[in-house]
Design an enzyme around this catalytic site. Structure first.
Site, PDB file in Angstrom:
ATOM      1  N   GLU A  33       1.112  -1.277   0.130  1.00 32.75           N
ATOM      2  CA  GLU A  33       0.124  -0.351   0.162  1.00 32.75           C
ATOM      3  C   GLU A  33       1.078   1.583   0.361  1.00 32.75           C
ATOM      4  OE1 GLU A  33      -2.352  -0.292   3.392  1.00 32.75           O
ATOM      5  OE2 GLU A  33      -2.961  -2.538   3.054  1.00 32.75           O
ATOM      6  N   SER A  66      -6.068  -3.648   1.598  1.00 39.16           N
ATOM      7  CA  SER A  66      -6.755  -4.455   1.292  1.00 39.16           C
ATOM      8  C   SER A  66      -5.892  -6.453   1.599  1.00 39.16           C
ATOM      9  CB  SER A  66      -7.239  -5.540   0.065  1.00 39.16           C
ATOM     10  OG  SER A  66      -7.942  -4.308  -0.707  1.00 39.16           O
ATOM     11  N   GLU A  67      -5.180  -6.129   3.717  1.00 43.56           N
ATOM     12  CA  GLU A  67      -4.331  -6.937   4.053  1.00 43.56           C
ATOM     13  C   GLU A  67      -4.609  -8.758   3.234  1.00 43.56           C
ATOM     14  OE1 GLU A  67      -5.194  -4.075   5.437  1.00 43.56           O
ATOM     15  OE2 GLU A  67      -3.330  -3.070   5.371  1.00 43.56           O
ATOM     16  N   ASP A  92       1.105  -4.563  12.670  1.00 48.54           N
ATOM     17  CA  ASP A  92      -0.306  -4.304  13.490  1.00 48.54           C
ATOM     18  C   ASP A  92      -0.898  -5.104  12.527  1.00 48.54           C
ATOM     19  OD1 ASP A  92       0.772  -2.617  16.841  1.00 48.54           O
ATOM     20  OD2 ASP A  92       1.806  -2.038  14.163  1.00 48.54           O
ATOM     21  N   PHE A  95      -2.464  -8.698  10.787  1.00 45.98           N
ATOM     22  CA  PHE A  95      -3.666  -9.356  11.829  1.00 45.98           C
ATOM     23  C   PHE A  95      -4.782  -9.648  10.358  1.00 45.98           C
ATOM     24  CE2 PHE A  95      -1.703  -8.198  15.790  1.00 45.98           C
ATOM     25  CZ  PHE A  95      -1.072  -9.232  16.180  1.00 45.98           C
ATOM     26  N   HIS A 136       0.505   0.515  15.837  1.00 50.00           N
ATOM     27  CA  HIS A 136       1.020   1.084  14.535  1.00 50.00           C
ATOM     28  C   HIS A 136       2.639   0.733  15.584  1.00 50.00           C
ATOM     29  CE1 HIS A 136      -2.380   2.844  12.919  1.00 50.00           C
ATOM     30  NE2 HIS A 136      -1.518   3.327  11.904  1.00 50.00           N
TER      31      HIS A 136
END
Lengths: 329, 328
Positions: A33, A66-67, A92, A95, A136
């Site tokens: 990203e 869009s992890e 973070d 997850f 973060h």
């Protein structure tokens, strides 16, 4: 290759590694990203700077936020013959894609009886120190190191950042490559050679106590060692560099010499990887220990925002010095 | 518009559907016999989807499947004996008995695995399509998933990603009307699943999942579009599973009338009648074909039953590329 060694910051070392990887490895590509148009054109910390200009948008891709799909898609892309290097902006956020990491990437080789290689690298950063607060700043290396099938790199210097990333791309195992956000601007010597996983580095030679530490706590341990030296205490400082595979032999050899062990990390102390290192030494080098080992880690709290609060929950130089004195007492 | 060749796709597809049914029909029996551990999810009634899609694919193309994935795997070209051996946890199984029913991968024919996580295959097929785009290998990828998986978040992310990057991926939503025991009436407010694709700019078509011709033609068009670099397609296939969610399902969530109505639309009997009417098949040949298939599947079952259990030492291999790392 065979460039002359040079002093540079961690982010530049990582950037150099990515340039060299894309140059040498046609199957490699980089995605994440905001990696080409944010800041000075290299993402949050500059690591991907100018990659798209040189290697084009087919190999350096800005993605949607869009992890979940990025992690599972990069996993499958790896098992289909490419070598994706996926940047997750902060660890973070990983997850959101833990199915991809843990249920897919880590298990694909095993579940399918060894048919599929998964040469995936997930680059991300952890750690505290710059006020990014609870969502973060986490240090999640223990979570990843706990999962069979994953390799976990935790570079603590620019040279290690370069060398370990070069190696990560060549392995056929999925690698979690955990940078530290408070070390991106620290400088150090980079010799532009790949660095195999599972080889600890003796960052400082000493005879009285062994300190095992990574990343920011490694840096603080080296400062602590200087303070202890002034009091006539000689500390040996070891950086494991990778938490899986991990190199206990270097630790055993050091403890055989010093008889004392302190393990420090920024991950939460309870159930942290330090417990693993201490347990291994206790199980296998009990007779070499002159005193009970000591663990240091973050308090069992989320990382607070305000500067003094943040500093209070992470091991400091003073706490490392005190821990050494405690085990030597 | 591609056409449907009664001999090439018709007879081949009918034969494959009937063989898969014969295979799947045996799953509850093998389970009752205690030969299948954990859970197994047959797809009896849904054969037209897997076969119709697979007939439009090449060996180098990829499929990412789900927990109900035997038909997807077999239709893509997997050996029936080795697939059965995997389901029985034997050494001749494709994964050496480490995967079982829910985790069968066959690299050489692009089966990226049946999958125990609902919806995971959606992301995986998208990734195979991403690899195809980056490497230029010309392959397309298919994700098979159900109406239940359409409620997973990864669907939204994958549709968007595939659409903005024109990825060569075909999303095949098998609407068999139940997610385990949850009916679509209770679990979705918008039962027209094509709307999910349309919302993200993915071309979306609905097909009769009990008519293999309809599935094949839609898949053929989607594959051609994907291979031409024109991006993804969502195919929504209306279908039904005749058996329960898995072996041992009490099926208290549905009534016998409903099941019977779908049996009346049986995809195998229907295609056979179409081909008989078209004059490319007759009852006698169809009967002998079914007998041959039963023999072939029996041979596969015998192979699987006779395959030895894997050596215990293999439990510790294949975790990493370098085995010494796991030998600790």
């Amino acid at each position: 290759m065979s460039k002359a060694p040079k002093s540079m910051s961690t982010w530049r070392a990582l950037n150099a590694a990515l340039h060299d990887i894309l140059e040498d490895t046609p199957e490699a590509f980089v995605l994440g990203e905001d990696i080409t148009t944010w800041g000075t054109g290299g993402g949050i910390y500059g690591v991907t700077r100018k990659l798209a200009d040189v290697y084009g948008k087919n190999r350096v891709m800005d993605t949607p936020i869009s992890e979940e799909v990025l992690i599972s898609a990069a996993t499958a892309a790896a098992s289909r013959g490419t070598r994706p290097i996926l940047e997750i902006m902060y660890s973070d956020f990983a997850f959101l894609g833990f199915d991809g990491i843990i249920n897919q990437a880590a298990k694909s080789r095993y579940m399918f009886g060894g048919q599929f290689d998964v040469p995936l690298v997930i680059r991300t950063n952890g750690g505290s120190g710059i006020g990014k607060a609870a969502q973060h700043s986490q240090s999640l290396e223990t979570l990843f190191a706990h999962i069979p099938g994953l390799e976990v790199a935790v570079p603590g210097t620019p040279g290690d950042a370069y060398g370990l990333l070069r190696h990560a791309v060549t392995t056929n195992n999925p690698t979690i490559f955990l940078e530290h956000k408070n070390l991106y601007y620290d400088k150090g010597l980079v010799d532009f050679e790949p660095l195999p996983f599972g080889q600890a580095r003796i960052a400082r030679v000493g005879t009285d106590v062994t300190i095992v530490a990574t990343q920011q706590i490694l840096a603080r341990s080296l400062v602590a060692a200087e303070i202890l030296e002034a009091d006539g205490i000689s500390a040996e400082v070891i950086d494991p560099r990778t938490l899986f595979p991990f190199d206990m032999d270097t630790v055993y050899a050091s403890v055989a010499k010093t008889g004392h062990l302190v393990v420090g990390h920024e991950a939460v102390r309870d159930y942290g990887w330090g417990a693993e290192f201490v347990a291994e030494v206790v199980e296998n080098s009990w007779d070499k220990l002159d005193a009970a080992p000591v663990r240091l880690g973050a308090a069992r709290t989320p990382i607070p925002y305000s500067e003094e609060l943040e500093a209070a929950v992470i091991p400091t130089v003073d706490k490392i010095v005190a821990a050494v004195r405690r085990t030597l007492a | 518009m591609p056409d449907f060749d009664n001999e090439k796709q018709g007879i081949t597809g009918l034969r494959l559907m009937a063989k898969i049914r014969e295979f799947e029909r045996r799953m509850p029996l093998l389970s009752e016999e205690g030969l299948i551990r954990g859970s197994t999810h047959p797809s009896v009634g849904m054969e037209a989807v897997a076969v119709g899609v697979s007939l439009a694919l090449e060996t180098g193309d990829a499929v990412a499947s789900n927990h109900r994935g035997h038909a997807h795997t077999l239709a893509k070209g997997a050996d029936f004996g080795r697939t059965m051996a995997e389901i029985l946890g034997r050494s001749d199984g494709y994964c050496g008995g480490k995967g079982g029913s829910m985790h069968i991968g066959v690299k050489e024919i692009g089966v990226l695995g049946t999958n125990g996580i609902v919806g995971a295959g959606i992301g995986i097929a998208t990734g195979s399509a991403l690899a195809a785009k980056v490497s230029g290998d010309g392959s397309v990828a298919v994700a098979y998933f159900g109406d239940g998986a359409s409620n997973q978040g990864v669907l939204a992310e994958a549709f968007n990603l595939a659409a903005i990057w024109n990825l060569p991926v075909i999303f095949v939503l098998e609407n068999n009307h139940y997610a385990q025991s949850a009916s679509i009436e209770e679990m979705v407010a918008q039962p027209d699943f094509t709307q999910r694709g349309i919302a993200y700019g993915v071309k979306s078509v609905a097909v009769n999942g009990m008519d293999m011709r309809d599935v094949y033609l839609a898949a053929r068009e989607a594959v051609d579009k994907a291979r031409a670099g024109d991006g993804p397609t969502l195919i929504v296939a209306d279908t039904y599973r005749y058996l329960g969610h898995m072996a041992g399902d009490t099926e208290i969530y549905r009534n016998a009338d409903e099941v019977k109505q779908w049996h009346d639309k049986d995809p195998i009997a229907f295609l056979a009648s179409v081909l008989i009417d078209a004059g490319v098949l007759d009852n006698e040949r169809w009967t002998s074909m079914q007998a041959e298939l039963a023999t072939e599947v029996q041979a596969a079952e015998d192979f699987a039953r006779n395959s030895p259990f894997p050596d215990v030492s293999t439990a510790f291999t294949d975790v990493y590329d370098k085995e010494e790392e796991v030998s600790r």
